[in-house]
Every structure is written in structure tokens, then in C-alpha cells.
Design a protein around this motif. Structure first.
Motif, PDB file in Angstrom:
ATOM      1  N   THR A 134       0.873  -0.978   0.167  1.00 18.70           N
ATOM      2  CA  THR A 134       0.022   0.033  -0.022  1.00 18.70           C
ATOM      3  C   THR A 134       0.945   1.378  -0.032  1.00 18.70           C
ATOM      4  OG1 THR A 134      -0.280  -0.290   2.375  1.00 18.70           O
ATOM      5  CG2 THR A 134      -2.009  -1.048   1.114  1.00 18.70           C
ATOM      6  N   GLY A 135       2.083   1.247   0.647  1.00 17.61           N
ATOM      7  CA  GLY A 135       2.861   2.396   0.537  1.00 17.61           C
ATOM      8  C   GLY A 135       3.609   2.497  -0.883  1.00 17.61           C
ATOM      9  N   TRP A 136       3.465   1.514  -1.654  1.00 20.93           N
ATOM     10  CA  TRP A 136       4.073   1.600  -3.175  1.00 20.93           C
ATOM     11  C   TRP A 136       2.686   2.112  -3.898  1.00 20.93           C
ATOM     12  CZ3 TRP A 136       2.294  -2.257  -7.140  1.00 20.93           C
ATOM     13  CH2 TRP A 136       2.832  -1.926  -8.405  1.00 20.93           C
ATOM     14  N   LEU A 137       1.358   1.603  -3.527  1.00 21.29           N
ATOM     15  CA  LEU A 137       0.147   1.832  -4.424  1.00 21.29           C
ATOM     16  C   LEU A 137      -0.286   3.312  -4.010  1.00 21.29           C
ATOM     17  CD1 LEU A 137      -1.813  -1.503  -4.368  1.00 21.29           C
ATOM     18  CD2 LEU A 137      -0.669  -0.581  -6.387  1.00 21.29           C
ATOM     19  N   ILE A 138      -0.353   3.463  -2.843  1.00 20.39           N
ATOM     20  CA  ILE A 138      -0.825   4.895  -2.664  1.00 20.39           C
ATOM     21  C   ILE A 138       0.155   6.062  -2.432  1.00 20.39           C
ATOM     22  CG2 ILE A 138      -1.990   5.925  -0.338  1.00 20.39           C
ATOM     23  CD1 ILE A 138      -3.272   3.240   0.256  1.00 20.39           C
ATOM     24  N   LEU A 139       1.286   5.740  -1.904  1.00 21.50           N
ATOM     25  CA  LEU A 139       2.215   6.971  -1.790  1.00 21.50           C
ATOM     26  C   LEU A 139       3.312   6.922  -2.948  1.00 21.50           C
ATOM     27  CD1 LEU A 139       2.698   6.606   2.029  1.00 21.50           C
ATOM     28  CD2 LEU A 139       0.999   8.032   0.985  1.00 21.50           C
ATOM     29  N   GLY A 140       3.117   5.964  -3.541  1.00 18.71           N
ATOM     30  CA  GLY A 140       4.348   5.673  -4.614  1.00 18.71           C
ATOM     31  C   GLY A 140       5.726   5.838  -4.251  1.00 18.71           C
ATOM     32  N   GLU A 141       5.854   4.951  -2.952  1.00 17.66           N
ATOM     33  CA  GLU A 141       7.079   4.796  -2.198  1.00 17.66           C
ATOM     34  C   GLU A 141       7.907   3.648  -3.144  1.00 17.66           C
ATOM     35  OE1 GLU A 141       5.983   5.452   2.185  1.00 17.66           O
ATOM     36  OE2 GLU A 141       6.137   3.579   1.331  1.00 17.66           O
ATOM     37  N   GLU A 142       9.036   3.964  -3.248  1.00 21.14           N
ATOM     38  CA  GLU A 142       9.839   2.947  -3.962  1.00 21.14           C
ATOM     39  C   GLU A 142      10.352   1.818  -3.312  1.00 21.14           C
ATOM     40  OE1 GLU A 142      14.516   2.706  -6.272  1.00 21.14           O
ATOM     41  OE2 GLU A 142      13.765   4.606  -5.399  1.00 21.14           O
ATOM     42  N   ILE A 143      10.088   0.633  -3.960  1.00 19.08           N
ATOM     43  CA  ILE A 143      10.589  -0.708  -3.275  1.00 19.08           C
ATOM     44  C   ILE A 143      12.007  -1.137  -3.670  1.00 19.08           C
ATOM     45  CG2 ILE A 143       9.949  -3.060  -2.509  1.00 19.08           C
ATOM     46  CD1 ILE A 143       7.108  -2.571  -3.577  1.00 19.08           C
ATOM     47  N   ARG A 144      12.838  -0.731  -2.881  1.00 17.69           N
ATOM     48  CA  ARG A 144      14.334  -0.936  -3.460  1.00 17.69           C
ATOM     49  C   ARG A 144      14.675  -2.569  -3.298  1.00 17.69           C
ATOM     50  NH1 ARG A 144      14.365   3.420  -0.174  1.00 17.69           N
ATOM     51  NH2 ARG A 144      15.490   2.152   1.540  1.00 17.69           N
ATOM     52  N   TRP A 145      15.547  -2.896  -3.788  1.00 15.66           N
ATOM     53  CA  TRP A 145      15.926  -4.455  -4.014  1.00 15.66           C
ATOM     54  C   TRP A 145      16.155  -4.809  -2.252  1.00 15.66           C
ATOM     55  CZ3 TRP A 145      20.449  -6.469  -1.980  1.00 15.66           C
ATOM     56  CH2 TRP A 145      21.383  -5.603  -1.769  1.00 15.66           C
ATOM     57  N   ASN A 146      16.912  -3.959  -1.511  1.00 19.11           N
ATOM     58  CA  ASN A 146      17.361  -4.382  -0.270  1.00 19.11           C
ATOM     59  C   ASN A 146      16.148  -4.633   0.622  1.00 19.11           C
ATOM     60  OD1 ASN A 146      17.634  -1.310  -0.459  1.00 19.11           O
ATOM     61  ND2 ASN A 146      17.647  -1.523   1.735  1.00 19.11           N
ATOM     62  N   VAL A 147      15.085  -3.809   0.455  1.00 14.97           N
ATOM     63  CA  VAL A 147      14.026  -3.657   1.341  1.00 14.97           C
ATOM     64  C   VAL A 147      13.152  -4.905   0.858  1.00 14.97           C
ATOM     65  CG1 VAL A 147      11.660  -2.347   1.717  1.00 14.97           C
ATOM     66  CG2 VAL A 147      13.787  -1.142   1.516  1.00 14.97           C
ATOM     67  N   PHE A 148      13.046  -5.275  -0.383  1.00 13.39           N
ATOM     68  CA  PHE A 148      12.455  -6.375  -0.729  1.00 13.39           C
ATOM     69  C   PHE A 148      13.124  -7.580  -0.230  1.00 13.39           C
ATOM     70  CE2 PHE A 148      11.986 -10.030  -3.826  1.00 13.39           C
ATOM     71  CZ  PHE A 148      10.467  -9.988  -4.046  1.00 13.39           C
ATOM     72  N   LEU A 149      14.421  -7.850  -0.545  1.00 11.59           N
ATOM     73  CA  LEU A 149      15.039  -9.056   0.103  1.00 11.59           C
ATOM     74  C   LEU A 149      14.927  -9.017   1.618  1.00 11.59           C
ATOM     75  CD1 LEU A 149      17.095 -11.472  -0.190  1.00 11.59           C
ATOM     76  CD2 LEU A 149      18.869  -9.869  -0.198  1.00 11.59           C
ATOM     77  N   GLY A 150      15.494  -7.955   2.425  1.00 11.23           N
ATOM     78  CA  GLY A 150      15.453  -7.830   3.768  1.00 11.23           C
ATOM     79  C   GLY A 150      13.876  -8.253   4.381  1.00 11.23           C
ATOM     80  N   GLY A 151      12.802  -7.770   3.665  1.00  9.90           N
ATOM     81  CA  GLY A 151      11.687  -8.001   4.043  1.00  9.90           C
ATOM     82  C   GLY A 151      11.178  -9.369   3.925  1.00  9.90           C
ATOM     83  N   THR A 152      11.551 -10.059   2.877  1.00  9.62           N
ATOM     84  CA  THR A 152      11.338 -11.670   2.787  1.00  9.62           C
ATOM     85  C   THR A 152      12.017 -12.391   3.736  1.00  9.62           C
ATOM     86  OG1 THR A 152      11.243 -11.425   0.261  1.00  9.62           O
ATOM     87  CG2 THR A 152      11.841 -13.451   0.921  1.00  9.62           C
ATOM     88  N   LEU A 153      13.384 -11.886   4.043  1.00  6.01           N
ATOM     89  CA  LEU A 153      13.869 -12.746   5.237  1.00  6.01           C
ATOM     90  C   LEU A 153      13.155 -12.419   6.578  1.00  6.01           C
ATOM     91  CD1 LEU A 153      17.672 -12.223   4.430  1.00  6.01           C
ATOM     92  CD2 LEU A 153      16.380 -14.305   4.037  1.00  6.01           C
ATOM     93  N   ILE A 154      12.737 -11.578   6.595  1.00  2.82           N
ATOM     94  CA  ILE A 154      11.947 -11.252   7.847  1.00  2.82           C
ATOM     95  C   ILE A 154      10.695 -11.903   8.038  1.00  2.82           C
ATOM     96  CG2 ILE A 154      10.572  -9.528   9.221  1.00  2.82           C
ATOM     97  CD1 ILE A 154      12.723  -7.340   8.219  1.00  2.82           C
ATOM     98  N   PHE A 155      10.118 -12.209   6.984  1.00  5.80           N
ATOM     99  CA  PHE A 155       8.763 -12.814   6.873  1.00  5.80           C
ATOM    100  C   PHE A 155       8.955 -14.383   7.148  1.00  5.80           C
ATOM    101  CE2 PHE A 155       7.256  -9.742   3.115  1.00  5.80           C
ATOM    102  CZ  PHE A 155       6.784  -8.885   4.050  1.00  5.80           C
ATOM    103  N   ILE A 156      10.187 -14.805   6.542  1.00  9.67           N
ATOM    104  CA  ILE A 156      10.829 -16.273   6.653  1.00  9.67           C
ATOM    105  C   ILE A 156      10.850 -16.388   8.430  1.00  9.67           C
ATOM    106  CG2 ILE A 156      12.511 -18.002   6.408  1.00  9.67           C
ATOM    107  CD1 ILE A 156      12.714 -16.648   3.569  1.00  9.67           C
ATOM    108  N   GLY A 157      11.615 -15.630   8.794  1.00  6.54           N
ATOM    109  CA  GLY A 157      12.065 -15.570  10.509  1.00  6.54           C
ATOM    110  C   GLY A 157      10.800 -15.591  11.109  1.00  6.54           C
ATOM    111  N   ILE A 158       9.796 -14.612  10.944  1.00  4.80           N
ATOM    112  CA  ILE A 158       8.500 -14.708  11.614  1.00  4.80           C
ATOM    113  C   ILE A 158       7.671 -15.794  11.393  1.00  4.80           C
ATOM    114  CG2 ILE A 158       6.526 -13.575  11.918  1.00  4.80           C
ATOM    115  CD1 ILE A 158       7.813 -10.897  11.085  1.00  4.80           C
ATOM    116  N   PHE A 159       7.932 -16.538  10.014  1.00  6.87           N
ATOM    117  CA  PHE A 159       6.968 -17.858  10.031  1.00  6.87           C
ATOM    118  C   PHE A 159       7.862 -18.841  10.712  1.00  6.87           C
ATOM    119  CE2 PHE A 159       6.418 -21.464   7.432  1.00  6.87           C
ATOM    120  CZ  PHE A 159       5.095 -21.380   7.369  1.00  6.87           C
TER     121      PHE A 159
END
Length: 294
Positions: A250-275
């Protein structure tokens, strides 16, 4: 519960959790951070407490103090830090940092309650914090919003530990309503003391406040506690990893925030850790329940 209904409700409640970061960032254009979140939760807590008036209330001052303390952490601490973080970092980054709280629960649960966790859960903690480091851009140059984002996660984890310790003393709805109300009032006091208050009243700011108070607070909490009650709490909690996904989306869709590669990769690892932390915990609890039956 019907699996389709369960899935739809999980998506709806986690979407409301995650999208509130983007909506809140828009709201900062019209209302100062602590005032905005204070108004949000004072309204939400007041509405819920009116429906619960004189039902299942704590009978002594000690229990009321515990609710106030939980509200100070769960509502004032978490939400105050989130909205202050949104001044200098993106909605996506704030949501990712905030939802590292399950990882911190493992650490605090071990240190404060002596809970023993499985090896894979500790792997989840390590993977999650590596994800945080990557999300922050492999850099020691941190924004003030980064510390507020991490502060919201710490405050949420501490509140979770207290709820785990004291939660069975209270009716779930009473605890939810009054911790929001007391937390909201504390945020209003903090706003008067700590920030330069500004507020612009127009149709857009009113719509944002109503959305945050009703949809992102009352409706979201109601659905979430319904799911926890009707389904397996541990498995349901595992789906919290969807909330930061919706925060970034929603930050990307509503605010036009850029999803940088490090945010994408880091976020994926965080999701895996929480899972790993939550899902493996559910399997342990299921085995314990089955063992108890025999």
C-alpha cells in the motif's frame, strides 16, 4: 470455520493492519503524529468501552493498573513510535520494522519468563534480524524514524509478554477496549507536552481519522480476536507476516514509495523468520494438546 471465510478474514484484518501505515502517513499532512494516533485510539477505545459498559470490568485498582500499563505499551508505545517513525522513513520500512516484534518476543520470553524455544525458532530470530540489517541498507547511517520503528517492535513485544502473563485475568474485549482508551488518552497528553500540535479540519482529514479509528482499529481488532477465538491462535498468529507485506504494497500503491531491492530482500527474510518462529510454535502447541488428551 469455513476455510474460505477464514482466509478472507485473515487477508482483511492483515490488510487493515498493513495499510494503516500508508493511511497514517497521509494523515500526518493534516494532524501532528501523537495527536493523530491519540485521537484515533481514544475514539476507538471510547466506542468499544460504551458497548462493554459495566460488563466484566476489573474489580480492583491493581488490575486496572495492569490494563493501563498494557495500554501504555501496546497502544501508546507501539502506535506513538510508528507515527513518529513515518516522519522520516517510508510506510513500508516502518511496517517491516514494527512487525519484527514476534522475533523479539522469543528473546524477551526467554529472558523474562524462562520460556524454552526450539532451535528452529532461534534460527527464525537470526534470519529475521539479518533481514532487518538488509532492509536498513547494510548501513550504520540510520534515520531517527528507524529507531522509532524498532521502538514500536520492542514496545509491542513487551506488551505481548505482559498479556501472556496477565491476559487470563481479563475479558478479552474489556482488555482490548480499555487498553486502547487509556493508551489513546496517554498519547493525547504526550502530544500536548512533546510536540508542536497542528491539525487541519477538512473532509479528507476527518475521513482519515474515521478510517483509522473504525476500520483500522475497531473492525481490525474485532476480526483478529474472532479469528484467534475460532481458530488455532498460534497458526492464526503466523499470518501476521502478511501485514508488513500489505504495508509495503500500500505504500507503493498509495504513496508511490519505491521498493528498493534491499527492502524486498530484507522483508522476505523477515517474513521467513517470523514464519519459522510462529509456525513452528504452532506445531509444538498442537503436539502438546494431543499429548494432553491421552
Amino acid at each position: 470455520m469455513n476455510p474460505l471465510l477464514y482466509g478472507l478474514l485473515v487477508i482483511l484484518t492483515t490488510f487493515l493492519m498493513g495499510s494503516s501505515f500508508a493511511v497514517g502517513k497521509i494523515g500526518l499532512e493534516y494532524v501532528s503524529p501523537l495527536l493523530l494516533v491519540g485521537i484515533r485510539f481514544t475514539i476507538a477505545g471510547t466506542i468499544m468501552s460504551l458497548f462493554l459498559w459495566n460488563k466484566h470490568l476489573p474489580q480492583n485498582s491493581r488490575d486496572w493498573f495492569k490494563i493501563v500499563l498494557i495500554g501504555s505499551l501496546q497502544t501508546a508505545g507501539v502506535m506513538g513510535c510508528i507515527f513518529l517513525s513515518l516522519r522520516t522513513i517510508t510506510a513500508g520500512e516502518s511496517s517491516i520494522l514494527t512487525f519484527t516484534n514476534p522475533l523479539l518476543v522469543v528473546i524477551l520470553g526467554t529472558a523474562l519468563l524462562g520460556i524454552r524455544y526450539h532451535f528452529l525458532q532461534w534460527i527464525g530470530v537470526i534470519v529475521g534480524f539479518v533481514g532487518v540489517f538488509i532492509t536498513l541498507g547494510f548501513s550504520l547511517k540510520l534515520e531517527i524514524g528507524t529507531f522509532f520503528g524498532l521502538g514500536s517492535a520492542v514496545s509491542w513485544a513487551a506488551a505481548t509478554i505482559l498479556i501472556k502473563k496477565w491476559g487470563n485475568r481479563f475479558n478479552t474485549w474489556v482488555l482490548t477496549a480499555y487498553q486502547m482508551l487509556f493508551g489513546g488518552l496517554l498519547l493525547l497528553i504526550m502530544s500536548v507536552i512533546l510536540e508542536d500540535i497542528y491539525i487541519t479540519i477538512n473532509s479528507k482529514s476527518i475521513l482519515i481519522i474515521v478510517w483509522l479509528a473504525v476500520m483500522a482499529s475497531i473492525v481490525q481488532f474485532t476480526i483478529w480476536f474472532y479469528l484467534l477465538k475460532e481458530g488455532d491462535p498460534a497458526k492464526t498468529s503466523a499470518f501476521l507476516f502478511l501485514a508488513p507485506f500489505f504495508g509495503v504494497l500500500t505504500g507503493w500503491l498509495i504513496l508511490g514509495e519505491e521498493i528498493r531491492w534491499n527492502v524486498f530482500l530484507g522483508g522476505t527474510l523477515i517474513f521467513i523468520g517470523i514464519f519459522l518462529v510462529n509456525w513452528f510454535l504452532s506445531s509444538i502447541e498442537e503436539k502438546a494438546k494431543k499429548k494432553a488428551l491421552f
